[in-house]
Each structure stands twice: as structure tokens, then as C-alpha cells.
Enzyme design. Structure first.
Site: not given
Ligand SMILES: [Fe+2]
Ligand SMILES: [Fe+2]
Length: 260
Positions: A8, A39-40, A67-68, A150, A175, A177
Site C-alpha cells: 500500500d 488504495e492509500n 477497502n480504501h 487484501h 491492507h 501496512h
Molecule cells: Fe491500505
Molecule cells: Fe485496506
């Protein structure tokens, strides 16, 4: 086929360390493909067209997510048009975006698939069965298949790795991190790591400034989280796949720098 997958990418510090490290990693490892979870990438929460294009300009071939990916609403129409940005496949039907991308690599094809776990994540369709369902279609196209799984729970990720062993070439978790040190080859030739870890600030909490998070734990009150400053880290793996789509070697990649 040599593949680098980066965890990520978190906000501006994450994009900066990827930008600074990639030339070095490319020279050292000569990857054929670079995949990253984005995603981030936009301010720590979500992705935008501008940021995705910045990542493509750095030489990243495919952007996976989780999800993000939905945090910035402007990305919805972009997901509909950009096939190289993936959202997890096992969301309910009708959700925008593609979830598998077929990438030509020399004379081969690589399929990149995004899936999300369910434990502590949400009521998604079963990722195990979703893979089984998509495998038929993917295996018609290629024996080289990379999955970004993820998910939060290590058990779900490890179980998924074994479930797809010998079918997926490489399974990388994202996910949390936080990088895990369990990169390995499974029995039937799938390269596996539970979590790649992230590319972003290392002195906050999972990418955000630490004080608001500490306050939240102390008071249980909601708080605003912003991208942390300070040192950054890069995390990912390098995997070598043979012609049959089996992983023959997997190594962890990591880099750190000061970017105060
Ligand atoms: Fe993430
Ligand atoms: Fe995530």
C-alpha cells in the site's frame, strides 16, 4: 518473468519513496512487471485519476487496491475507464471498476487479480469461491496469475494461499501496512507472503500521525487522521516466475529514508 509488487502506497511520503527507490530497484532487479497497491496513495485515503497517472508515470504497470479505494468519490468514473486500476473482485455485483487485468509481458501474459478478505473487513462474497470461479477464465488466458489478497486476518490470508497453491503463481497480502517475514514458496509452486507492508511514513501509526491515534485509544472519541511526517519506508517483494507460472524465488524488498 520477474515481478516486483509494492505494498500500500500511503500518501505523498509513500509516492516519494517509491519514486526515489524505483530507479535503484529497477537497475538492481530488472523487473519485467511492477505492481503496487494504491488504495492509500491519495492523501492516505483512496486514489484519484491524477495520483494513479503519477504512479503509472513512475513505471508501475498495474494498481491494485482494497477497502480504501472508495474514499475519494471522483475515482468512481475513473475506475470504469481505467482497466489497469483494480478493485477487489468479490464486492457485490454492480460495483464500478475492473478486478482482473491481463498484461502482456514479452511473449507471455500476466493476469493480476484483486480480492479482499472478509474477516474484520465486511460482508463480501467469499474470496475463496470467487477465485475458484475466476480461475477457469484466467487459466484459459495464462498460467501466470498474481493475486493481491487484501485482508486483515493472517489466518484468512494463509488459508487463501494454500487454497490457491498451484493455481495462482503469486499471492501477496496487503491492507495491514505491516510487513510479515513469511515470504516463501508453497508446496505446489505458489509464491506467498502474508503482508507486503506499506510504502509510506514509518513513525506514525499505519501511515497517519500518531498523536490523534493515541488520543483515540485513550478517549475512545473520534478523531481526524492525517498523513504522518518523518521517515518513510518502502516494502514489497520480488518474485521470479518460470514459464509454467510457478514461482521459483521470492524475496522481500525494503528501503528506508529520511524525508523530514
Ligand atoms: Fe491500505
Ligand atoms: Fe485496506
Amino acid at each position: 518473468m520477474r515481478i516486483i509488487v509494492l505494498g500500500d502506497i500511503f500518501g505523498n511520503p509513500g509516492r516519494k519513496i517509491v519514486k526515489d527507490s524505483l530507479p535503484k530497484l529497477r537497475e538492481l532487479h530488472q523487473p519485467d512487471v511492477i505492481i503496487a497497491n494504491g488504495e492509500n496513495a491519495a492523501g492516505g485515503f483512496g486514489l484519484t485519476k491524477k495520483v494513479a497517472e503519477e504512479l503509472f508515470d513512475l513505471g508501475i504497470d498495474v494498481i491494485t487496491s482494497g477497502n480504501h479505494i472508495w474514499d475519494k468519490k471522483e475515482v468512481y468514473p475513473y475506475l470504469q475507464q481505467e482497466q489497469r486500476v483494480l478493485r477487489p473482485a468479490n464486492y457485490p455485483p454492480g460495483v464500478p471498476g475492473s478486478y482482473v487485468h491481463y498484461l502482456p509481458v514479452g511473449t507471455e501474459t500476466l493476469a493480476v487479480l484483486s480480492l479482499t478478505g472478509r474477516v474484520f473487513m465486511g460482508d463480501f462474497d467469499c474470496p475463496f469461491r470467487k477465485f475458484d470461479q475466476l480461475y477457469g477464465e484466467m487459466s484459459q488466458q495464462t498460467r501466470h496469475i498474481v493475486v493481491d489478497f487484501h485482508a486483515e486476518a493472517t489466518s484468512e490470508k494463509i488459508a487463501f494461499g494454500w487454497h490457491v497453491d498451484g493455481r495462482a503463481s503469486l499471492v501477496v497480502g496487503t491492507h495491514t501496512h505491516v510487513a510479515t517475514a513469511d515470504q516463501r514458496l508453497l508446496d505446489r509452486g505458489t509464491g506467498y507472503v502474508t503482508d507486503l507492508g506499506m510504502c509510506g511514513p514509518m513513525d506514525g501509526v499505519l501511515g497517519v500521525e500518531r498523536q490523534p491515534v493515541i488520543q483515540k485509544f485513550l478517549t475512545q472519541l473520534p478523531n481526524r487522521f492525517t498523513v504522518a511526517s518523518g521517515r518513510s519506508q518502502l516494502n514489497g517483494v520480488l518474485a521470479e516466475l518460470d514459464r509454467k507460472g510457478k514461482t521459483t524465488e521470492i524475496f522481500r524488498l525494503s528501503d528506508q529514508e529520511n524525508i523530514v
